[in-house]
Scaffold this active site. Structure first.
Site, short mmCIF file in Angstrom:
data_model
loop_
_atom_site.label_atom_id
_atom_site.label_comp_id
_atom_site.label_asym_id
_atom_site.label_seq_id
_atom_site.Cartn_x
_atom_site.Cartn_y
_atom_site.Cartn_z
N CYS A 115 -5.45 -9.85 1.79
CA CYS A 115 -6.56 -8.99 2.24
C CYS A 115 -7.86 -9.73 2.55
O CYS A 115 -8.37 -9.64 3.65
CB CYS A 115 -6.81 -7.91 1.21
SG CYS A 115 -5.48 -6.72 1.14
N VAL A 175 0.84 -1.20 0.00
CA VAL A 175 0.00 0.00 0.00
C VAL A 175 0.87 1.25 0.00
O VAL A 175 0.71 2.15 -0.83
CB VAL A 175 -0.95 0.00 1.23
CG1 VAL A 175 -1.65 1.35 1.37
CG2 VAL A 175 -1.99 -1.10 1.09
N ARG A 194 -5.71 -2.86 -5.69
CA ARG A 194 -5.54 -4.32 -5.84
C ARG A 194 -4.07 -4.60 -6.09
O ARG A 194 -3.43 -3.87 -6.84
CB ARG A 194 -6.32 -4.84 -7.05
CG ARG A 194 -7.82 -4.78 -6.94
CD ARG A 194 -8.43 -4.97 -8.32
NE ARG A 194 -7.95 -3.97 -9.26
CZ ARG A 194 -8.04 -4.07 -10.59
NH1 ARG A 194 -8.57 -5.14 -11.13
NH2 ARG A 194 -7.60 -3.12 -11.38
N LYS A 225 -3.25 -14.86 -7.07
CA LYS A 225 -4.04 -14.48 -8.24
C LYS A 225 -3.05 -14.12 -9.34
O LYS A 225 -1.84 -14.01 -9.07
CB LYS A 225 -4.95 -13.28 -7.93
CG LYS A 225 -4.17 -12.01 -7.61
CD LYS A 225 -5.10 -10.82 -7.51
CE LYS A 225 -4.29 -9.54 -7.36
NZ LYS A 225 -5.11 -8.36 -7.31
C1 UDX Z 1 -8.44 -6.95 -2.70
C2 UDX Z 1 -9.46 -5.88 -3.12
O1 UDX Z 1 -9.94 -6.19 -4.44
C3 UDX Z 1 -8.83 -4.49 -3.07
O2 UDX Z 1 -9.82 -3.51 -3.35
C4 UDX Z 1 -8.27 -4.26 -1.66
O3 UDX Z 1 -7.65 -2.99 -1.56
C5 UDX Z 1 -7.29 -5.35 -1.30
O4 UDX Z 1 -7.92 -6.63 -1.42
P1 UDX Z 1 -6.36 -8.16 -3.85
O5 UDX Z 1 -6.20 -8.89 -2.57
O6 UDX Z 1 -5.18 -7.55 -4.49
O7 UDX Z 1 -7.41 -6.95 -3.68
O8 UDX Z 1 -6.99 -9.18 -4.90
P2 UDX Z 1 -8.33 -9.37 -5.73
O9 UDX Z 1 -8.07 -9.05 -7.12
O10 UDX Z 1 -9.48 -8.71 -5.08
O11 UDX Z 1 -8.50 -10.98 -5.61
C6 UDX Z 1 -8.60 -11.62 -4.34
C7 UDX Z 1 -8.79 -13.11 -4.51
O12 UDX Z 1 -10.06 -13.42 -5.09
C8 UDX Z 1 -7.75 -13.81 -5.41
O13 UDX Z 1 -7.40 -15.05 -4.84
C9 UDX Z 1 -8.50 -14.01 -6.72
O14 UDX Z 1 -8.01 -15.09 -7.48
C10 UDX Z 1 -9.91 -14.30 -6.19
N1 UDX Z 1 -10.97 -14.03 -7.18
C11 UDX Z 1 -11.20 -12.73 -7.60
C12 UDX Z 1 -11.77 -15.07 -7.66
O15 UDX Z 1 -11.58 -16.24 -7.28
N2 UDX Z 1 -12.77 -14.77 -8.53
C13 UDX Z 1 -13.03 -13.51 -8.96
O16 UDX Z 1 -13.96 -13.31 -9.75
C14 UDX Z 1 -12.21 -12.45 -8.49
#
Ligand code: UDX
Length: 434
Positions: free
Chosen positions: A262, A11, A154, A322
């Protein structure tokens, strides 16, 4: 403006770089000497698309500086942003606020003139009150407003998200602090919604948003399980749902469960807050439990696909939590992998960015491949665990020649089923009859 940023993680660093690009003088402070040394010498300490270029630009121009000295950072700052970690407590799963409170105590002594202290870290409701109390105790004369300024970046897209925020939430009742924030974020005023809310609402917005997105993922995963039994196709269902603008297309991709630094942390902290305030958050409690179960179910699914051969070689594509990041923290891929190793399975792994971080955890318990094809040499099955774009464009002919058994299990629904089957692979994915 002069901005101090405490913490140079996922961040703090992108925020500091972004604010320098907006024309501010930014000083980032951290406790880890090696990090500050590297950052001072022009070595970026984390992977974010587009970060390095902007960071080097502002390091050179002098708009961005790094220090171990809190006084140097805070002295004369208009805004001090706290962006330190709030890791989950290992037992209670509550957010551990020791780093936040330590930062508040340390910065308080160096406040000079009117300053806005803004909490960027994700903190439980009421933390702003605590920070304010700590600052006032250390420095009763401080002319300060403590506000909540949650961060929605993100990982992997932090630079893009900094410059294209959906909204900027400013949590304070102080008009003076609001004025400062309006000035700081003036470059976004025409294109971004600025929400001015109370500090407690702002603290809640961050958790409520992340928990909602986690629930949305859990929902689509549950629908995927339903589709498998009912003979429907989750890809079609998600598309049909997502075209309703009230639902939206994003975060409807089924997978092996959500992960990262997160969602797991914030859903647990939110559930814990619900218990603490006597307002049970049942949807969130269920989401957490089912998401944990799902990863084990997925590991069982992989093991079952090669159950006839205990020596079978499993090729794993994807280790990061991810696509687009090197971060393996709370990665579903890593958790599934651990389970496969617990079953004594023979695994070779590949990830475009996360190999180094994964190696630190997995050591010599798996084999490492230089590319997805090498991972599949002599493999009985290839399993896709992370949604990397480039996995969609692999040369199936080349893959065919490498594998012992032509079997692909796609736990991110990345590949084109017809195309893969046409090439003669035995293909299975999530949320449809295979
Ligand atoms: C998240 C929030 O999106 C962001 O706004 C916040 O500030 C921090 O937390 P991040 O942890 O970077 O961001 O990842 P994100 O893209 O949200 O994905 C989180 C998880 O969900 C990953 O494991 C991803 O693979 C999974 N995911 C996401 C799914 O399984 N399906 C989806 O459709 C979207």
């Amino acid at each position: 403006m002069k901005i101090a940023i405490i913490g140079t993680g996922y961040v703090g660093l992108p925020t500091g770089v972004g604010l320098a690009e907006l024309g501010n003088q930014v000083v980032c402070v951290d406790k880890i000497a090696a990090k500050i040394e590297a950052l001072t010498q022009g070595k970026v300490t984390l992977y974010e698309e587009g970060l390095e270029e902007l960071y080097l630009k502002h390091l050179k121009s002098g708009a961005l500086r790094f220090t171990l000295d809190m006084r140097e950072a805070v002295d004369g700052a208009d805004v001090v942003m706290i962006a330190v970690g709030t890791p989950p407590h290992p037992v209670t799963k509550e957010a551990d606020l020791q780093y936040i409170y330590a930062a508040a105590e340390e910065l308080a002594a160096y406040l000079d003139g009117y300053t806005v202290v803004a909490t960027k870290s994700t903190v439980p409701v009421g933390t702003g009150d605590e920070i304010e109390a700590i600052i006032k105790k250390v420095n009763p004369a401080a002319d300060v407003d403590v506000i909540s300024l949650p961060e929605f970046l993100r990982e992997g897209f932090a630079v893009h998200d900094f410059f294209h925020p959906d909204r900027i939430v400013i949590g304070t009742d102080s008009q003076r602090a609001r004025e400062v924030m309006r000035r700081l974020y003036a470059p976004f005023a025409d294109k971004t919604e600025m929400l001015e809310v109370s500090r407690r609402s702002s603290e809640t917005i961050k958790y409520a948003s992340n928990a909602f997105l986690a629930m949305k993922i859990h929902y689509i995963n549950e629908m995927a399980d339903f589709c498998e039994k009912a003979g429907a196709d989750i890809n079609e269902v998600a598309k049909g749902m997502g075209t309703d603008s009230r639902i939206g297309r994003k975060f409807l991709n089924p997978g092996p469960g959500y992960g990262g630094s997160c969602f797991p942390k914030d859903t647990n902290a939110m559930a814990q807050m619900g218990r603490k305030f006597g307002a049970m958050l049942n949807l969130i409690e269920t989401t957490i439990a089912k998401n944990d179960e799902r990863k084990l179910e997925m590991a069982k699914r992989v093991a079952a696909a090669v159950k006839h051969n205990p020596e079978a070689k499993i090729a794993v594509w994807g280790l990061a939590f991810k696509g687009g990041t090197d971060d393996c923290r709370e990665s579903p891929a890593m958790q599934i992998l651990e389970k496969l190793l617990h079953y004594n399975r023979n695994v070779t792994v590949y990830d475009p960015q996360a190999m180094e971080n994964a190696r630190a955890v997995l050591g010599d318990r798996v084999s490492y491949a230089a590319d997805p094809y090498e991972a599949c040499a002599g493999a009985d099955i290839a399993v896709i665990l992370t949604e990397w774009e480039n996995f969609k464009h692999l040369d199936l002919e080349k893959l065919k020649a490498k594998m012992l058994q032509m079997q692909i299990m796609d736990l991110r629904n990345l590949l084109n089923k017809e195309e893969v089957c046409r090439q003669g692979f035995c293909y299975s994915c999530i949320g449809m009859k295979n």
